[in-house]
Design a protein around this motif. Structure first.
Motif, PDB file in Angstrom:
ATOM      1  N   GLY A 233       0.768  -1.346  -0.024  1.00  0.00           N
ATOM      2  CA  GLY A 233      -0.035   0.060   0.207  1.00  0.00           C
ATOM      3  C   GLY A 233       0.885   1.292  -0.003  1.00  0.00           C
ATOM      4  O   GLY A 233       0.223   2.382   0.158  1.00  0.00           O
ATOM      5  N   CYS A 234       2.133   1.121   0.038  1.00  0.00           N
ATOM      6  CA  CYS A 234       2.971   2.207  -0.101  1.00  0.00           C
ATOM      7  C   CYS A 234       3.529   2.587  -1.453  1.00  0.00           C
ATOM      8  O   CYS A 234       4.911   2.833  -1.537  1.00  0.00           O
ATOM      9  CB  CYS A 234       4.240   2.104   0.868  1.00  0.00           C
ATOM     10  SG  CYS A 234       3.736   2.036   2.710  1.00  0.00           S
ATOM     11  N   GLY A 235       2.665   2.637  -2.443  1.00  0.00           N
ATOM     12  CA  GLY A 235       3.198   2.813  -3.741  1.00  0.00           C
ATOM     13  C   GLY A 235       3.783   4.450  -3.894  1.00  0.00           C
ATOM     14  O   GLY A 235       4.396   4.548  -4.890  1.00  0.00           O
ATOM     15  N   PHE A 236       3.519   5.194  -2.879  1.00  0.00           N
ATOM     16  CA  PHE A 236       4.028   6.520  -3.220  1.00  0.00           C
ATOM     17  C   PHE A 236       5.639   6.627  -3.447  1.00  0.00           C
ATOM     18  O   PHE A 236       6.247   7.415  -3.696  1.00  0.00           O
ATOM     19  CB  PHE A 236       3.516   7.461  -2.097  1.00  0.00           C
ATOM     20  CG  PHE A 236       3.832   7.155  -0.704  1.00  0.00           C
ATOM     21  CD1 PHE A 236       5.285   7.694  -0.214  1.00  0.00           C
ATOM     22  CD2 PHE A 236       3.428   6.253   0.148  1.00  0.00           C
ATOM     23  CE1 PHE A 236       5.450   7.478   0.939  1.00  0.00           C
ATOM     24  CE2 PHE A 236       3.731   6.025   1.341  1.00  0.00           C
ATOM     25  CZ  PHE A 236       4.783   6.675   1.829  1.00  0.00           C
ATOM     26  N   LEU A 237       6.139   5.579  -2.588  1.00  0.00           N
ATOM     27  CA  LEU A 237       7.507   5.486  -2.361  1.00  0.00           C
ATOM     28  C   LEU A 237       8.155   5.240  -3.979  1.00  0.00           C
ATOM     29  O   LEU A 237       9.298   5.782  -4.281  1.00  0.00           O
ATOM     30  CB  LEU A 237       8.038   4.352  -1.747  1.00  0.00           C
ATOM     31  CG  LEU A 237       7.731   4.373  -0.147  1.00  0.00           C
ATOM     32  CD1 LEU A 237       7.805   3.086   0.635  1.00  0.00           C
ATOM     33  CD2 LEU A 237       8.582   5.512   0.536  1.00  0.00           C
ATOM     34  N   VAL A 238       7.301   4.523  -4.783  1.00  0.00           N
ATOM     35  CA  VAL A 238       7.987   4.220  -5.878  1.00  0.00           C
ATOM     36  C   VAL A 238       7.654   5.719  -6.596  1.00  0.00           C
ATOM     37  O   VAL A 238       8.331   5.956  -7.830  1.00  0.00           O
ATOM     38  CB  VAL A 238       7.125   3.079  -6.651  1.00  0.00           C
ATOM     39  CG1 VAL A 238       7.458   2.656  -8.150  1.00  0.00           C
ATOM     40  CG2 VAL A 238       7.577   1.835  -5.939  1.00  0.00           C
TER      41      VAL A 238
ATOM     42  N   PRO B 115      10.370   6.841 -13.056  1.00  0.00           N
ATOM     43  CA  PRO B 115       9.171   6.277 -12.918  1.00  0.00           C
ATOM     44  C   PRO B 115       8.030   7.548 -13.118  1.00  0.00           C
ATOM     45  O   PRO B 115       7.030   7.557 -13.850  1.00  0.00           O
ATOM     46  CB  PRO B 115       8.698   5.601 -11.807  1.00  0.00           C
ATOM     47  CG  PRO B 115       9.928   4.796 -11.482  1.00  0.00           C
ATOM     48  CD  PRO B 115      10.997   5.954 -11.785  1.00  0.00           C
ATOM     49  N   ALA B 116       8.452   8.715 -12.468  1.00  0.00           N
ATOM     50  CA  ALA B 116       7.373   9.810 -12.503  1.00  0.00           C
ATOM     51  C   ALA B 116       7.664  10.351 -13.818  1.00  0.00           C
ATOM     52  O   ALA B 116       6.541  10.820 -14.393  1.00  0.00           O
ATOM     53  CB  ALA B 116       7.876  10.742 -11.461  1.00  0.00           C
TER      54      ALA B 116
ATOM     55  N   TYR C  35      17.470   3.648 -10.055  1.00  0.00           N
ATOM     56  CA  TYR C  35      16.225   3.328  -9.291  1.00  0.00           C
ATOM     57  C   TYR C  35      15.783   1.871 -10.110  1.00  0.00           C
ATOM     58  O   TYR C  35      15.745   0.733  -9.396  1.00  0.00           O
ATOM     59  CB  TYR C  35      15.125   4.173  -9.353  1.00  0.00           C
ATOM     60  CG  TYR C  35      13.870   3.407  -9.119  1.00  0.00           C
ATOM     61  CD1 TYR C  35      13.388   3.062  -7.847  1.00  0.00           C
ATOM     62  CD2 TYR C  35      12.639   3.036 -10.143  1.00  0.00           C
ATOM     63  CE1 TYR C  35      12.464   2.261  -7.580  1.00  0.00           C
ATOM     64  CE2 TYR C  35      11.884   2.538  -9.651  1.00  0.00           C
ATOM     65  CZ  TYR C  35      11.425   2.036  -8.356  1.00  0.00           C
ATOM     66  OH  TYR C  35      10.201   1.410  -8.306  1.00  0.00           O
ATOM     67  N   SER C  36      15.660   1.766 -11.499  1.00  0.00           N
ATOM     68  CA  SER C  36      15.500   0.681 -11.969  1.00  0.00           C
ATOM     69  C   SER C  36      16.466  -0.644 -12.009  1.00  0.00           C
ATOM     70  O   SER C  36      15.825  -1.751 -11.740  1.00  0.00           O
ATOM     71  CB  SER C  36      15.203   0.977 -13.723  1.00  0.00           C
ATOM     72  OG  SER C  36      14.284   2.051 -13.882  1.00  0.00           O
ATOM     73  N   LEU C  37      17.608  -0.190 -12.044  1.00  0.00           N
ATOM     74  CA  LEU C  37      18.756  -1.230 -11.813  1.00  0.00           C
ATOM     75  C   LEU C  37      18.616  -1.732 -10.491  1.00  0.00           C
ATOM     76  O   LEU C  37      18.564  -3.220 -10.348  1.00  0.00           O
ATOM     77  CB  LEU C  37      20.160  -0.620 -12.010  1.00  0.00           C
ATOM     78  CG  LEU C  37      21.257  -1.725 -12.116  1.00  0.00           C
ATOM     79  CD1 LEU C  37      20.807  -2.654 -13.070  1.00  0.00           C
ATOM     80  CD2 LEU C  37      22.518  -0.822 -12.485  1.00  0.00           C
ATOM     81  N   TYR C  38      18.490  -1.111  -9.411  1.00  0.00           N
ATOM     82  CA  TYR C  38      18.133  -1.631  -7.920  1.00  0.00           C
ATOM     83  C   TYR C  38      16.764  -2.438  -7.818  1.00  0.00           C
ATOM     84  O   TYR C  38      17.049  -3.415  -7.019  1.00  0.00           O
ATOM     85  CB  TYR C  38      18.282  -0.452  -6.827  1.00  0.00           C
ATOM     86  CG  TYR C  38      18.230  -1.072  -5.550  1.00  0.00           C
ATOM     87  CD1 TYR C  38      19.388  -1.515  -5.111  1.00  0.00           C
ATOM     88  CD2 TYR C  38      16.984  -1.278  -4.935  1.00  0.00           C
ATOM     89  CE1 TYR C  38      19.209  -1.957  -3.896  1.00  0.00           C
ATOM     90  CE2 TYR C  38      16.926  -1.823  -3.738  1.00  0.00           C
ATOM     91  CZ  TYR C  38      18.158  -2.378  -3.011  1.00  0.00           C
ATOM     92  OH  TYR C  38      18.066  -2.882  -1.876  1.00  0.00           O
ATOM     93  N   GLY C  39      15.885  -1.963  -8.549  1.00  0.00           N
ATOM     94  CA  GLY C  39      14.758  -2.791  -8.385  1.00  0.00           C
ATOM     95  C   GLY C  39      14.860  -4.151  -8.964  1.00  0.00           C
ATOM     96  O   GLY C  39      14.229  -5.032  -8.711  1.00  0.00           O
ATOM     97  N   ARG C  40      15.825  -4.104 -10.035  1.00  0.00           N
ATOM     98  CA  ARG C  40      15.879  -5.636 -10.655  1.00  0.00           C
ATOM     99  C   ARG C  40      16.644  -6.416  -9.805  1.00  0.00           C
ATOM    100  O   ARG C  40      16.444  -7.543  -9.401  1.00  0.00           O
ATOM    101  CB  ARG C  40      16.929  -5.382 -12.011  1.00  0.00           C
ATOM    102  CG  ARG C  40      17.211  -6.708 -12.843  1.00  0.00           C
ATOM    103  CD  ARG C  40      18.163  -6.164 -13.881  1.00  0.00           C
ATOM    104  NE  ARG C  40      17.528  -5.445 -14.831  1.00  0.00           N
ATOM    105  CZ  ARG C  40      16.888  -5.787 -15.882  1.00  0.00           C
ATOM    106  NH1 ARG C  40      16.369  -7.045 -16.275  1.00  0.00           N
ATOM    107  NH2 ARG C  40      16.049  -4.873 -16.495  1.00  0.00           N
TER     108      ARG C  40
END
Length: 283
Positions: free
Chosen positions: A30-35, A41-42, A126-131
């Protein structure tokens, strides 16, 4: 107060980093605001509010986004700290690699424009760390959870439930592992060099942070040229010989403020030193 400024930054960064990882692991769904607060992404999602907030914060305070909000930035800080504990010597000031970082930025923009956003994702922090989180850290966390669950069952307290360990395809796993090894090696040897040479988000923020309102300043009258500030700088952006801080590369870690033994560095607007405002109130 100068040490307190760094402490506050570290606490906020670690709290945000921990919460964002829990989002990646599916715990804080429920904490999508962090993303949504992440810049790439923004931008891709045309989230004007988030983009404007990051841009305004950067123009006002400098690249605080890179030291607090970006998970790759915090991850690199952890690697850098471990490297220093292991005896790695800091390089000090390094000239900017403007041609390289703008070339990478241009390649990322072209990739997004032609629909190859996955390529840009391999460069964005961010995208790389998400991977890393989804393909490497999440399975490890699941294995640890299942080990704890087994121990609890054996002890007669089955209060922790097993969960399915999801491992993506071998190709994606290999790409994530190679990327992780590359980032760790780069941070171990060169500090925040990834942020200032390869990350397109870092390059965009560098353009916004060239002359922020609140800046790290060196008092030439107090500075003795010892170079301590440059040696603790993660971004290698303090040219102590010329008494200058490259704000475009400074990620606002505030290591330099506490390292200076002559109180020659400050963080403020013009002659106002924000980092020592409370000192006057305490006297």
């Amino acid at each position: 107060m100068k040490k307190s400024l760094k402490t506050v930054r570290v606490l906020f960064a670690l709290a945000w980093f921990a919460a964002l990882n829990l989002v990646f692991f599916g715990v804080l769904a429920g904490c999508g605001f962090l993303v949504k607060a992440q810049l790439l992404p923004a931008l891709l999602g045309l989230n004007a509010v988030a983009v404007a907030a990051v841009a305004a914060a950067t123009a006002l305070l400098g690249r605080v986004y890179c030291s607090v909000v970006c998970p790759m930035g915090v991850f690199q800080d952890v690697v850098i700290r471990i490297a220093r504990k292991c005896g790695r010597k800091d390089a000090g000031y390094r000239p900017p690699r403007n041609a390289l970082r703008w070339s990478v930025f241009a390649a990322a923009v072209v990739a997004v424009a032609v629909g190859a956003s996955s390529f840009a994702g391999l460069l964005d922090g961010y995208s790389l760390y998400g991977r890393f989180a989804a393909q490497l850290f999440k399975p490890v966390a699941s294995w640890i959870n299942n080990l704890v669950a087994w121990i609890c069952v054996e002890a007669g307290h089955p209060h922790v439930f097993r969960e399915e360990v999801l491992v993506r395809g071998m190709c994606g796993l290999a790409v994530a592992a190679l990327g992780l090894a590359f980032i760790v090696a780069l941070a171990w040897k060169g500090g925040r060099v990834f942020c200032n040479t390869l990350c397109p988000t870092g390059t965009l923020l560098a353009a916004l942070a060239r002359k922020p309102l609140v800046r790290v300043r060196i008092d030439a009258d107090k500075c003795v040229g010892c170079g301590l500030c440059a040696r603790v700088c993660k971004a290698n952006c303090i040219d102590f010989k010329n008494r200058r801080v490259d704000d475009a590369r400074c990620v606002r870690c505030f290591n330099c403020l506490g390292a200076c033994r002559k109180d020659a560095l400050s963080y403020g607007v013009g002659g106002l030193d924000v980092s020592s405002c409370s000192n006057g109130a305490e006297k």
